[in-house]
Design an enzyme around this catalytic site. Structure first.
Site, mmCIF file in Angstrom:
data_model
loop_
_atom_site.group_PDB
_atom_site.id
_atom_site.type_symbol
_atom_site.label_atom_id
_atom_site.label_comp_id
_atom_site.label_asym_id
_atom_site.label_seq_id
_atom_site.Cartn_x
_atom_site.Cartn_y
_atom_site.Cartn_z
ATOM 1 N N CYS A 10 -4.253 9.800 2.301
ATOM 2 C CA CYS A 10 -3.184 8.814 2.115
ATOM 3 C C CYS A 10 -1.902 9.373 1.517
ATOM 4 O O CYS A 10 -0.819 9.167 2.057
ATOM 5 C CB CYS A 10 -3.687 7.663 1.239
ATOM 6 S SG CYS A 10 -4.998 6.683 1.995
ATOM 7 N N LYS A 66 0.832 -1.208 0.000
ATOM 8 C CA LYS A 66 0.000 0.000 0.000
ATOM 9 C C LYS A 66 0.867 1.258 0.000
ATOM 10 O O LYS A 66 0.583 2.229 -0.725
ATOM 11 C CB LYS A 66 -0.915 -0.009 1.227
ATOM 12 C CG LYS A 66 -1.668 1.294 1.502
ATOM 13 C CD LYS A 66 -2.714 1.590 0.442
ATOM 14 C CE LYS A 66 -3.437 2.897 0.727
ATOM 15 N NZ LYS A 66 -4.267 2.883 1.930
#
Length: 420
Positions: A266, A212
């Protein structure tokens, strides 16, 4: 070996925000009994009375489905369950750039009294590498006296969704499940296989944690490159959009569009998780972060330069979210630009029809008497209205300065095109 799909389990989702709530709804639609847990009692009360605390494409229809109403409820405290999925925030300290995992620790501690043999714990939160192995596993074992991999099971499958496309991506995006043991991986795969149509890949926990971070850091670095191209083009006096258009005709080149910075939950955060894990070998990542973090200052300086001959200028900003056609304000570069200008003493009025209490009827209306119309986030509606009425808008301004600094750019735009 085919995965056995079983929806006779009870699942507790800890943290029902941008990620946790759509996931909880999706799990309820898949047939599980779901309890969404959040420390914000206003969110809990709203959900239990049929009100949604966030906007997302398709969320209202999904939430109002009969099976979801029957199987989903919200609570301020955890309870006994078969599976616990942790979706709490893992923010970054803005000064030290060190990950704050206190919410994750608190979530795990809150479920310890309810853990029993056979339970599965899944971490959906984005975490630095080694978090599962060096923090979560020891924490669970020391507090519960249950052995991970034998008595209870621990996996990680960090979300890979884009706000605005959450429900589509929850189902269609590929998943990476990381675990410290094979049984934990298989149990987690069984849960996700009940609704995921994309591939489900298994890996060790450290690999999955890094996947990720690698994805988002890749985008951040490429955005920084586009922003540097933009700064060079500005110095040379050429149109960066035309440069990129022509460069992207090369079959092995795909330059992103430059923007005013990088926002969202993010991308501004995840690269720092890698830096935290290995500061020695992340020099390029750190430089990319520096480029993107400096963009709001550069944009503010462009606005100041455009207004240097205007006395007591009135600035109207259009677009406040971190990307076009979204209501998401998290880490928005636009808000940082507004703050910088206000700290400099400028009068700034910000409008965005997608943001509560900042709506407007028309750009023509809000531009009256303004000296500068700074378009920082070009929502589709803004682009369309400017294309149609730009001359009329300039005619009602005191100083007809329109700066279309923001673009249709989104860090996720290329991914979305590829997915469709």
């Amino acid at each position: 070996m085919p995965v056995r799909i079983a929806t006779d389990k009870k699942i507790v989702v800890l943290g029902i925000g941008y990620v946790g709530l759509p996931l909880a709804i999706t799990l309820a639609r898949a047939g599980y009994e779901v309890v969404g847990v959040d420390v914000n009692e206003e969110v809990v009360d709203a959900l239990n009375t049929g009100k949604l605390p966030l906007k997302e494409k398709g969320i209202e229809d999904a939430f109002n489905k009969r099976e979801v109403k029957q199987r989903f409820k919200a609570s301020s405290k955890p309870c006994s369950a078969d599976v616990f999925i942790v979706c709490v925030q893992t923010p970054l300290d803005p000064t030290t750039k060190v990950p704050n995992l206190s919410y994750l620790v608190s979530a795990i501690e809150s479920i310890v009294p309810f853990l029993k043999k056979g339970n599965l714990i899944i971490i959906e939160s984005t975490v630095p590498p080694l978090t599962c192995r060096n923090l979560m596993k020891p924490l669970i074992e020391s507090r519960s006296k249950l052995k991970v991999g034998r008595d209870v099971f621990l996996s990680l499958s960090t979300e890979r969704i884009m706000p605005g496309e959450t429900f589509y991506e929850l189902i269609h995006n590929n998943r990476v499940i990381g675990s410290v043991d094979a049984k934990s991986a298989q149990l987690a795969k069984e849960i996700y296989a009940s609704f995921v149509k994309g591939d489900i890949d298994l890996a060790d926990d450290i690999t999955a944690e890094m996947v990720k971070l690698t994805e988002n850091t890749y985008r951040d670095v490429n955005i920084a490159l586009a922003n540097e191209f933009s700064l060079v083009a500005e110095t040379l006096g050429v149109d960066i959009k035309e440069v990129i258009r022509l460069a992207n005709k090369h079959p092995r080149v795909k330059v992103l569009s430059p923007g005013i910075g990088v926002g969202g939950h993010c991308l501004p955060k995840d690269p720092w998780f890698l830096v935290h894990s290995d500061p020695k070998n992340t020099g390029l990542i750190q430089l990319a972060r520096k480029v993107n973090e400096q963009m709001p200052d550069h944009v503010a300086s462009k606005i100041r330069k455009a207004l240097k001959e205007v006395k007591d200028p009135k600035i109207v900003v259009l677009g406040m979210t971190y990307k076009p056609d979204s209501d998401d304000l998290r880490e928005s570069p636009s808000l940082e630009i507004i703050r910088i200008l206000e700290d400099d003493g400028y009068k700034v009025i910000a409008y965005d029809n997608l943001v509560k209490n900042h709506g407007y009827r028309s750009i023509l209306d809000i531009a009256k008497g303004a000296d500068c119309l700074a378009v920082l986030v070009e929502h589709t509606s803004i682009k369309q209205e400017l294309a149609k009425y730009e001359q009329q808008i300039m005619s009602v301004m005191r100083s007809p300065i329109i700066l279309r600094i923001g673009t249709s750019y989104s860090p996720d735009a290329f991914d979305a095109r590829q997915r469709r």
